[in-house]
Design a protein around this motif. Sequence first.
Motif, PDB file in Angstrom:
ATOM      1  N   MET A  93      36.871  20.913  18.030  1.00  0.00           N
ATOM      2  CA  MET A  93      35.482  21.075  18.825  1.00  0.00           C
ATOM      3  C   MET A  93      35.838  22.286  20.089  1.00  0.00           C
ATOM      4  SD  MET A  93      33.539  17.614  20.039  1.00  0.00           S
ATOM      5  CE  MET A  93      32.750  16.803  18.813  1.00  0.00           C
ATOM      6  N   ALA A  94      37.216  22.179  20.412  1.00  0.00           N
ATOM      7  CA  ALA A  94      37.321  23.219  21.426  1.00  0.00           C
ATOM      8  C   ALA A  94      37.046  24.808  20.786  1.00  0.00           C
ATOM      9  CB  ALA A  94      38.846  23.104  21.776  1.00  0.00           C
ATOM     10  N   LEU A  95      37.534  24.819  19.564  1.00  0.00           N
ATOM     11  CA  LEU A  95      37.220  26.200  19.007  1.00  0.00           C
ATOM     12  C   LEU A  95      35.782  26.395  18.935  1.00  0.00           C
ATOM     13  CD1 LEU A  95      38.710  28.554  18.174  1.00  0.00           C
ATOM     14  CD2 LEU A  95      39.176  27.696  15.625  1.00  0.00           C
ATOM     15  N   TYR A  96      35.169  25.306  18.151  1.00  0.00           N
ATOM     16  CA  TYR A  96      33.786  25.472  17.828  1.00  0.00           C
ATOM     17  C   TYR A  96      33.109  25.843  19.179  1.00  0.00           C
ATOM     18  CZ  TYR A  96      29.134  24.042  16.457  1.00  0.00           C
ATOM     19  OH  TYR A  96      27.617  23.973  15.945  1.00  0.00           O
ATOM     20  N   ARG A  97      33.338  25.338  20.373  1.00  0.00           N
ATOM     21  CA  ARG A  97      32.747  25.521  21.576  1.00  0.00           C
ATOM     22  C   ARG A  97      32.986  27.005  21.621  1.00  0.00           C
ATOM     23  NH1 ARG A  97      35.254  20.931  23.623  1.00  0.00           N
ATOM     24  NH2 ARG A  97      33.859  19.121  23.479  1.00  0.00           N
ATOM     25  N   VAL A  98      33.976  27.678  21.580  1.00  0.00           N
ATOM     26  CA  VAL A  98      34.461  29.234  21.815  1.00  0.00           C
ATOM     27  C   VAL A  98      33.613  29.837  20.991  1.00  0.00           C
ATOM     28  CG1 VAL A  98      36.033  30.881  21.938  1.00  0.00           C
ATOM     29  CG2 VAL A  98      36.726  28.672  22.865  1.00  0.00           C
ATOM     30  N   VAL A  99      33.623  29.637  19.787  1.00  0.00           N
ATOM     31  CA  VAL A  99      32.667  30.392  18.590  1.00  0.00           C
ATOM     32  C   VAL A  99      31.465  30.628  18.985  1.00  0.00           C
ATOM     33  CG1 VAL A  99      32.119  30.499  16.357  1.00  0.00           C
ATOM     34  CG2 VAL A  99      34.578  30.192  16.732  1.00  0.00           C
ATOM     35  N   VAL A 100      30.616  29.423  19.340  1.00  0.00           N
ATOM     36  CA  VAL A 100      29.424  29.283  19.497  1.00  0.00           C
ATOM     37  C   VAL A 100      28.920  30.286  20.908  1.00  0.00           C
ATOM     38  CG1 VAL A 100      27.474  27.800  20.505  1.00  0.00           C
ATOM     39  CG2 VAL A 100      28.881  27.187  18.432  1.00  0.00           C
ATOM     40  N   ALA A 101      30.156  29.999  21.997  1.00  0.00           N
ATOM     41  CA  ALA A 101      29.596  30.800  23.091  1.00  0.00           C
ATOM     42  C   ALA A 101      29.832  32.538  22.794  1.00  0.00           C
ATOM     43  CB  ALA A 101      30.773  30.441  24.116  1.00  0.00           C
ATOM     44  N   GLU A 102      30.833  32.698  21.990  1.00  0.00           N
ATOM     45  CA  GLU A 102      30.975  34.259  21.649  1.00  0.00           C
ATOM     46  C   GLU A 102      30.202  34.767  20.796  1.00  0.00           C
ATOM     47  OE1 GLU A 102      32.532  36.055  23.726  1.00  0.00           O
ATOM     48  OE2 GLU A 102      33.300  34.296  24.962  1.00  0.00           O
ATOM     49  N   SER A 103      29.434  33.920  19.874  1.00  0.00           N
ATOM     50  CA  SER A 103      28.676  34.546  18.650  1.00  0.00           C
ATOM     51  C   SER A 103      27.596  35.471  19.040  1.00  0.00           C
ATOM     52  CB  SER A 103      28.027  33.291  18.022  1.00  0.00           C
ATOM     53  OG  SER A 103      27.100  32.757  18.689  1.00  0.00           O
ATOM     54  N   PRO A 104      26.812  35.412  20.130  1.00  0.00           N
ATOM     55  CA  PRO A 104      26.074  36.636  20.274  1.00  0.00           C
ATOM     56  C   PRO A 104      26.479  37.973  20.507  1.00  0.00           C
ATOM     57  CG  PRO A 104      25.513  34.686  21.818  1.00  0.00           C
ATOM     58  CD  PRO A 104      26.715  34.417  21.101  1.00  0.00           C
ATOM     59  N   ARG A 105      27.846  38.079  21.017  1.00  0.00           N
ATOM     60  CA  ARG A 105      28.637  39.363  21.389  1.00  0.00           C
ATOM     61  C   ARG A 105      29.375  39.586  19.995  1.00  0.00           C
ATOM     62  NH1 ARG A 105      28.353  36.428  25.821  1.00  0.00           N
ATOM     63  NH2 ARG A 105      30.138  35.293  25.431  1.00  0.00           N
ATOM     64  N   HIS A 106      29.798  38.491  19.401  1.00  0.00           N
ATOM     65  CA  HIS A 106      30.988  38.553  18.459  1.00  0.00           C
ATOM     66  C   HIS A 106      30.199  38.114  16.854  1.00  0.00           C
ATOM     67  CE1 HIS A 106      33.997  40.544  20.888  1.00  0.00           C
ATOM     68  NE2 HIS A 106      33.423  39.514  21.873  1.00  0.00           N
ATOM     69  N   PRO A 107      29.210  38.614  16.615  1.00  0.00           N
ATOM     70  CA  PRO A 107      28.742  37.815  15.237  1.00  0.00           C
ATOM     71  C   PRO A 107      29.677  37.778  13.948  1.00  0.00           C
ATOM     72  CG  PRO A 107      27.598  40.051  15.502  1.00  0.00           C
ATOM     73  CD  PRO A 107      28.483  39.750  16.673  1.00  0.00           C
ATOM     74  N   ASP A 108      30.612  38.803  13.966  1.00  0.00           N
ATOM     75  CA  ASP A 108      31.393  39.048  12.872  1.00  0.00           C
ATOM     76  C   ASP A 108      32.334  37.755  12.843  1.00  0.00           C
ATOM     77  OD1 ASP A 108      30.419  41.188  11.889  1.00  0.00           O
ATOM     78  OD2 ASP A 108      31.678  42.562  12.575  1.00  0.00           O
ATOM     79  N   LEU A 109      32.927  37.238  14.121  1.00  0.00           N
ATOM     80  CA  LEU A 109      33.658  36.085  14.255  1.00  0.00           C
ATOM     81  C   LEU A 109      32.933  34.991  13.988  1.00  0.00           C
ATOM     82  CD1 LEU A 109      35.453  37.161  17.731  1.00  0.00           C
ATOM     83  CD2 LEU A 109      36.304  37.438  15.167  1.00  0.00           C
ATOM     84  N   ALA A 110      31.650  34.569  14.098  1.00  0.00           N
ATOM     85  CA  ALA A 110      30.974  33.549  14.079  1.00  0.00           C
ATOM     86  C   ALA A 110      30.902  33.518  12.437  1.00  0.00           C
ATOM     87  CB  ALA A 110      29.501  33.770  14.680  1.00  0.00           C
TER      88      ALA A 110
END
Length: 206
Positions: free
Chosen positions: A106-123
């Motif tokens: 869950m912790a990693l999922y929250r970070v990915v969701v928060a960063e997805s607009p700026r880092h779509p490749d990571l998402a």
Amino acid sequence: MTKVLSPRSAAKRAAILDAAQVCFCEQGYAATSMDMVAASAGVSKATIYAHFASKDDLFGAIICRRCDDQAEGLGGLVLAAKGDGRTALAAIARALMDLFLAPEVMALYRVVVAESPRHPDLARIYYEQGPWRGKQRVAEVLAALDRQGQLVVPDPWQATDLFVNMLRGEVFHRALLGLEPAERPTAETTIAESVRVMLAAYGPHP
């Protein structure tokens, strides 16, 4: 070709990934610096850059490692295909619910969701290496149960999507948002009801 690391180098890389995951999950991606990760891991910043070209590269490696662990954990689902339909579906549901509610997931999922607009490749990496691989594994099990006559599943991928999303309901979203669990539904009732609905839809009928 994957580079083979010495035991010492592999241990340092693992320590960096462990420390970085804690930093990213506790501080967020933007607030985490390579200096912070180096201090937490007990290594120099130069050592980090010897393993990872950038912060994006480091974050991507954390995602891939976490997703590899998840895929390994779901590997036992293949064995579930040897049981009857109800037993297999219950085993799948339990494994998925445990995975969805794991604090580190869950912790990693929250970070990915928060960063997805700026880092779509990571998402994209997270989705392809995590949820997509997990759903693929479940679909393989449902297809095997179909071949064995335990279930009737014309479209295993669609059935998997329905099954997974039934499990990612109230219990999951309250936990994701840090809210207190509701009296109902619980994880157990969600598992039981999801299995019941799947059997009603895909169970063999005379």
